[in-house]
Design a protein around this motif. Structure first.
Motif: not given
Length: 193
Positions: A168-172, A174-186
């Motif tokens: 459910t992308y629960a990290g987006h 109250w978490g860093l999930g949104r930033r994480w998925v936009n990292l180039s290596f991810v």
């Protein structure tokens, strides 16, 4: 449609109130994610420092204790009893357990790498479920096993919670999930989401 635009479209669906998840549901999933993450992180910290909850300070890992010896050497039931006894206190088992608890805890709390965290949590919880073997009503010595439910116990609930957080992308929230998925290596290695 590129992979990035499909992912962005999916995130818009997740974030749209009433479409897939309401804001309240997203927040509830974030609380679940952080709570389960803290369960894993706390297990790591208590075994490392011996706060006196499940691990007394004299058996803390930093004081020379083994994070796996007490639990695995006391497995009293199930088809893997001998295997668990044989690895109790092994260096590789201690390091694997501790790194697993730390990694799963941090990933869930921070909301990053939730697919890996969910897979690791499922594996770790399945192994711990098998060590407690809740299917049995009696130990190998004939004593009551203490099992209260032969199928679904807290190990299953923790694993399912980690899986739900990842799906459910629960990290987006109250978490860093949104930033994480936009990292180039991810972006290049989607399995890291």
């Amino acid at each position: 449609m590129t992979t990035t635009s499909r992912h962005a479209a999916h995130l818009e669906q997740v974030e749209a109130p009433g479409h897939m998840l309401t804001k309240a549901a997203a927040r509830a999933l974030a609380v679940l994610r952080i709570s389960v993450g803290f369960v894993f992180l706390w297990a790591f910290l208590d075994k490392l420092f011996g706060f006196g909850y499940s691990t007394p300070s004299e058996r803390a890992w930093i004081n020379g204790g083994s994070p796996t010896n007490g639990f695995l050497s006391n497995v009293e039931v199930g088809p893997l009893q001998g295997f668990y006894h044989s690895i109790a206190g092994d260096t590789w088992a201690d390091w694997g357990f501790m790194l697993g608890m730390l990694g799963m805890g941090l990933a869930l709390i921070l909301g990053i790498g939730l697919r890996i965290a969910a897979g690791a949590a499922t594996l770790m919880m399945a192994m711990m479920w098998a060590a407690e073997w809740p299917l049995a009503q009696q130990t190998s010595a004939g004593e009551p096993s203490g099992s209260t439910n032969p199928i679904v116990d807290y190990h299953v609930v923790y694993a399912l919670s980690a899986i739900v957080a990842a799906l459910t992308y629960a990290g987006h929230t109250w978490g860093l999930g949104r930033r994480w998925v936009n990292l180039s290596f991810v972006q290049k290695h989607r399995w890291l989401i």
